[in-house]
Design a protein around this motif. Structure first.
Motif, PDB file in Angstrom:
ATOM      1  N   ASP A   1       6.109   9.492  -0.888  1.00 56.13           N
ATOM      2  CA  ASP A   1       6.578   8.399  -1.738  1.00 56.13           C
ATOM      3  C   ASP A   1       7.080   7.244  -0.871  1.00 56.13           C
ATOM      4  O   ASP A   1       8.267   6.897  -0.875  1.00 56.13           O
ATOM      5  CB  ASP A   1       7.686   8.909  -2.662  1.00 56.13           C
ATOM      6  CG  ASP A   1       7.983   7.923  -3.791  1.00 56.13           C
ATOM      7  OD1 ASP A   1       7.200   6.964  -3.951  1.00 56.13           O
ATOM      8  OD2 ASP A   1       8.998   8.112  -4.489  1.00 56.13           O
ATOM      9  N   VAL A   2       6.169   6.660  -0.123  1.00 58.62           N
ATOM     10  CA  VAL A   2       6.499   5.540   0.768  1.00 58.62           C
ATOM     11  C   VAL A   2       5.422   4.471   0.615  1.00 58.62           C
ATOM     12  O   VAL A   2       4.228   4.776   0.592  1.00 58.62           O
ATOM     13  CB  VAL A   2       6.582   5.985   2.244  1.00 58.62           C
ATOM     14  CG1 VAL A   2       6.768   4.771   3.162  1.00 58.62           C
ATOM     15  CG2 VAL A   2       7.715   6.977   2.445  1.00 58.62           C
ATOM     16  N   THR A   3       5.850   3.236   0.499  1.00 59.35           N
ATOM     17  CA  THR A   3       4.941   2.098   0.394  1.00 59.35           C
ATOM     18  C   THR A   3       5.143   1.176   1.587  1.00 59.35           C
ATOM     19  O   THR A   3       6.273   0.866   1.958  1.00 59.35           O
ATOM     20  CB  THR A   3       5.188   1.309  -0.903  1.00 59.35           C
ATOM     21  OG1 THR A   3       4.978   2.179  -2.031  1.00 59.35           O
ATOM     22  CG2 THR A   3       4.260   0.111  -1.006  1.00 59.35           C
ATOM     23  N   VAL A   4       4.052   0.750   2.174  1.00 56.47           N
ATOM     24  CA  VAL A   4       4.096  -0.200   3.283  1.00 56.47           C
ATOM     25  C   VAL A   4       3.886  -1.602   2.720  1.00 56.47           C
ATOM     26  O   VAL A   4       2.896  -1.865   2.028  1.00 56.47           O
ATOM     27  CB  VAL A   4       3.022   0.108   4.334  1.00 56.47           C
ATOM     28  CG1 VAL A   4       3.044  -0.938   5.447  1.00 56.47           C
ATOM     29  CG2 VAL A   4       3.235   1.503   4.905  1.00 56.47           C
ATOM     30  N   VAL A   5       4.836  -2.477   3.003  1.00 55.81           N
ATOM     31  CA  VAL A   5       4.774  -3.854   2.530  1.00 55.81           C
ATOM     32  C   VAL A   5       4.774  -4.790   3.734  1.00 55.81           C
ATOM     33  O   VAL A   5       5.635  -4.689   4.606  1.00 55.81           O
ATOM     34  CB  VAL A   5       5.976  -4.193   1.617  1.00 55.81           C
ATOM     35  CG1 VAL A   5       5.921  -5.666   1.191  1.00 55.81           C
ATOM     36  CG2 VAL A   5       6.001  -3.281   0.405  1.00 55.81           C
ATOM     37  N   ASP A   6       3.797  -5.679   3.782  1.00 55.51           N
ATOM     38  CA  ASP A   6       3.739  -6.703   4.824  1.00 55.51           C
ATOM     39  C   ASP A   6       3.983  -8.063   4.185  1.00 55.51           C
ATOM     40  O   ASP A   6       3.336  -8.421   3.188  1.00 55.51           O
ATOM     41  CB  ASP A   6       2.379  -6.717   5.519  1.00 55.51           C
ATOM     42  CG  ASP A   6       2.180  -5.515   6.424  1.00 55.51           C
ATOM     43  OD1 ASP A   6       3.164  -4.800   6.701  1.00 55.51           O
ATOM     44  OD2 ASP A   6       1.028  -5.286   6.850  1.00 55.51           O
ATOM     45  N   LEU A   7       4.902  -8.822   4.774  1.00 55.16           N
ATOM     46  CA  LEU A   7       5.190 -10.175   4.330  1.00 55.16           C
ATOM     47  C   LEU A   7       4.840 -11.138   5.453  1.00 55.16           C
ATOM     48  O   LEU A   7       5.342 -11.005   6.574  1.00 55.16           O
ATOM     49  CB  LEU A   7       6.675 -10.318   3.966  1.00 55.16           C
ATOM     50  CG  LEU A   7       7.202  -9.417   2.846  1.00 55.16           C
ATOM     51  CD1 LEU A   7       8.715  -9.574   2.718  1.00 55.16           C
ATOM     52  CD2 LEU A   7       6.525  -9.752   1.522  1.00 55.16           C
ATOM     53  N   ALA A   8       3.961 -12.098   5.168  1.00 59.70           N
ATOM     54  CA  ALA A   8       3.516 -13.052   6.185  1.00 59.70           C
ATOM     55  C   ALA A   8       4.215 -14.395   6.002  1.00 59.70           C
ATOM     56  O   ALA A   8       4.408 -14.877   4.879  1.00 59.70           O
ATOM     57  CB  ALA A   8       2.005 -13.247   6.112  1.00 59.70           C
ATOM     58  N   GLN A   9       4.586 -14.999   7.117  1.00 55.60           N
ATOM     59  CA  GLN A   9       5.188 -16.315   7.079  1.00 55.60           C
ATOM     60  C   GLN A   9       4.145 -17.372   6.729  1.00 55.60           C
ATOM     61  O   GLN A   9       2.942 -17.164   6.909  1.00 55.60           O
ATOM     62  CB  GLN A   9       5.797 -16.653   8.442  1.00 55.60           C
ATOM     63  CG  GLN A   9       7.000 -15.807   8.813  1.00 55.60           C
ATOM     64  CD  GLN A   9       7.550 -16.191  10.169  1.00 55.60           C
ATOM     65  OE1 GLN A   9       7.140 -15.656  11.184  1.00 55.60           O
ATOM     66  NE2 GLN A   9       8.482 -17.145  10.188  1.00 55.60           N
ATOM     67  N   THR A  10       4.630 -18.492   6.226  1.00 53.98           N
ATOM     68  CA  THR A  10       3.754 -19.632   5.975  1.00 53.98           C
ATOM     69  C   THR A  10       4.224 -20.803   6.828  1.00 53.98           C
ATOM     70  O   THR A  10       5.420 -21.010   7.028  1.00 53.98           O
ATOM     71  CB  THR A  10       3.750 -20.041   4.493  1.00 53.98           C
ATOM     72  OG1 THR A  10       5.099 -20.325   4.070  1.00 53.98           O
ATOM     73  CG2 THR A  10       3.194 -18.923   3.634  1.00 53.98           C
ATOM     74  N   PHE A  11       3.269 -21.546   7.344  1.00 52.58           N
ATOM     75  CA  PHE A  11       3.540 -22.691   8.207  1.00 52.58           C
ATOM     76  C   PHE A  11       2.855 -23.916   7.616  1.00 52.58           C
ATOM     77  O   PHE A  11       1.624 -23.975   7.564  1.00 52.58           O
ATOM     78  CB  PHE A  11       3.024 -22.417   9.623  1.00 52.58           C
ATOM     79  CG  PHE A  11       3.697 -21.244  10.287  1.00 52.58           C
ATOM     80  CD1 PHE A  11       4.757 -21.427  11.147  1.00 52.58           C
ATOM     81  CD2 PHE A  11       3.270 -19.953  10.010  1.00 52.58           C
ATOM     82  CE1 PHE A  11       5.390 -20.339  11.742  1.00 52.58           C
ATOM     83  CE2 PHE A  11       3.885 -18.855  10.600  1.00 52.58           C
ATOM     84  CZ  PHE A  11       4.956 -19.058  11.471  1.00 52.58           C
TER      85      PHE A  11
ATOM     86  N   HIS B   1       0.831  -1.208   0.000  1.00 54.09           N
ATOM     87  CA  HIS B   1       0.000   0.000   0.000  1.00 54.09           C
ATOM     88  C   HIS B   1       0.865   1.258   0.000  1.00 54.09           C
ATOM     89  O   HIS B   1       1.671   1.463   0.914  1.00 54.09           O
ATOM     90  CB  HIS B   1      -0.904  -0.002   1.229  1.00 54.09           C
ATOM     91  CG  HIS B   1      -1.688   1.266   1.409  1.00 54.09           C
ATOM     92  ND1 HIS B   1      -2.706   1.636   0.550  1.00 54.09           N
ATOM     93  CD2 HIS B   1      -1.592   2.256   2.337  1.00 54.09           C
ATOM     94  CE1 HIS B   1      -3.206   2.791   0.946  1.00 54.09           C
ATOM     95  NE2 HIS B   1      -2.549   3.192   2.020  1.00 54.09           N
ATOM     96  N   LYS B   2       0.693   2.096  -1.021  1.00 55.31           N
ATOM     97  CA  LYS B   2       1.419   3.361  -1.075  1.00 55.31           C
ATOM     98  C   LYS B   2       0.681   4.411  -0.256  1.00 55.31           C
ATOM     99  O   LYS B   2      -0.526   4.615  -0.414  1.00 55.31           O
ATOM    100  CB  LYS B   2       1.565   3.843  -2.517  1.00 55.31           C
ATOM    101  CG  LYS B   2       2.450   5.086  -2.632  1.00 55.31           C
ATOM    102  CD  LYS B   2       2.754   5.434  -4.082  1.00 55.31           C
ATOM    103  CE  LYS B   2       3.680   6.650  -4.158  1.00 55.31           C
ATOM    104  NZ  LYS B   2       4.014   6.996  -5.567  1.00 55.31           N
ATOM    105  N   LEU B   3       1.414   5.061   0.627  1.00 56.83           N
ATOM    106  CA  LEU B   3       0.810   6.065   1.491  1.00 56.83           C
ATOM    107  C   LEU B   3       0.457   7.321   0.696  1.00 56.83           C
ATOM    108  O   LEU B   3       1.142   7.670  -0.270  1.00 56.83           O
ATOM    109  CB  LEU B   3       1.757   6.417   2.637  1.00 56.83           C
ATOM    110  CG  LEU B   3       2.150   5.246   3.550  1.00 56.83           C
ATOM    111  CD1 LEU B   3       3.098   5.725   4.642  1.00 56.83           C
ATOM    112  CD2 LEU B   3       0.911   4.599   4.163  1.00 56.83           C
ATOM    113  N   THR B   4      -0.581   7.998   1.110  1.00 60.99           N
ATOM    114  CA  THR B   4      -1.049   9.201   0.426  1.00 60.99           C
ATOM    115  C   THR B   4      -0.140  10.382   0.741  1.00 60.99           C
ATOM    116  O   THR B   4       0.186  10.642   1.901  1.00 60.99           O
ATOM    117  CB  THR B   4      -2.477   9.545   0.863  1.00 60.99           C
ATOM    118  OG1 THR B   4      -3.337   8.427   0.582  1.00 60.99           O
ATOM    119  CG2 THR B   4      -2.987  10.773   0.126  1.00 60.99           C
ATOM    120  N   GLY B   5       0.290  11.083  -0.301  1.00 57.48           N
ATOM    121  CA  GLY B   5       1.033  12.319  -0.117  1.00 57.48           C
ATOM    122  C   GLY B   5       2.530  12.170   0.041  1.00 57.48           C
ATOM    123  O   GLY B   5       3.260  13.162  -0.013  1.00 57.48           O
TER     124      GLY B   5
END
Length: 213
Positions: free
Chosen positions: A133-143, A127-131
């Motif tokens: 130039d920063v994007t939040v990236v979440d990476l989830a582990q798999t089990f 998700h790119k933040l409004t206003g």
């Protein structure tokens, strides 16, 4: 609806600096610097020297003023923030997701992950933040092939140049699953009904928000 949680992590403990966190991890009371593997019951485990050194190296590379906190349940970094104007990594070509995954791969020893663990992580937020130039990236582990729905993840803020600005997470250093998945959703509901003294015969009715109904 059945919500299957592959991993549940609780972040606890916050220490003033990365160095202090690492020093604290090796000393003091059991509940202050150790983590317990709930799958095994009683054994207490600590991060090895290799992981401690990897976290220290990451912090040192980011520069003076970088601060880290420790997840005392799993013995992995909970947060890492550089000083104002600094970043946790250099520029990276490609998308923010590419940059985030590369950062985790480059620092996998700090998180107690293997190359296969990193490759198996699923993108749950891009998700790119409004206003800005920063994007939040979440990476989830798999089990065992199942994506964690609570905890078991790393969140990274990535700027337009592909530099990682901060890290938050709650990472389990062991993604192996003891045993196997033996219950289907329908059978689980039937058994739950039987335990309550009710006869339940589930009928599948599509999906809602990714879950079986």
């Amino acid at each position: 609806m059945i919500l299957a949680m592959a991993a549940s992590t609780i972040a606890a403990g916050s220490l003033p600096t990365a160095h202090a966190a690492l020093e604290h991890q090796g000393a003091g009371k059991a509940d202050a610097g150790t983590v317990q593997d709930s799958r095994l019951g009683s054994p207490l485990v600590r991060p090895g020297e290799d992981r401690i050194d990897a976290v220290r190296d990451l912090v040192d590379r980011a520069g003076a003023g970088t601060r880290a906190t420790w997840d005392v349940r799993f013995g992995t970094p909970r947060t890492i923030y550089p000083a104002a104007g600094q970043t946790l990594s250099g520029p990276h070509d490609g998308s923010p997701v590419d940059a985030a995954r590369a950062f985790v791969a480059d620092n996998r020893d700090a998180f107690g992950l293997s190359s296969a663990d990193v490759s198996a992580m699923k993108v749950t937020r891009d998700h790119k933040l409004t206003g800005i130039d920063v994007t939040v990236v979440d990476l989830a582990q798999t089990f065992g092939g199942v994506t964690a729905t609570r905890g078991g993840s790393i969140g990274l803020a990535v700027d337009g140049a592909g530099r990682v600005l901060s890290m938050t997470g709650s990472v389990a250093p062991n993604t192996a699953v003891l045993g196997s998945y033996e219950l289907t959703p329908a059978l689980a509901l039937s058994k739950a009904g039987s335990a309550l003294g009710a006869a339940v015969t589930p009928t599948a009715n599509g999906q809602v928000a990714g879950y079986d109904r």
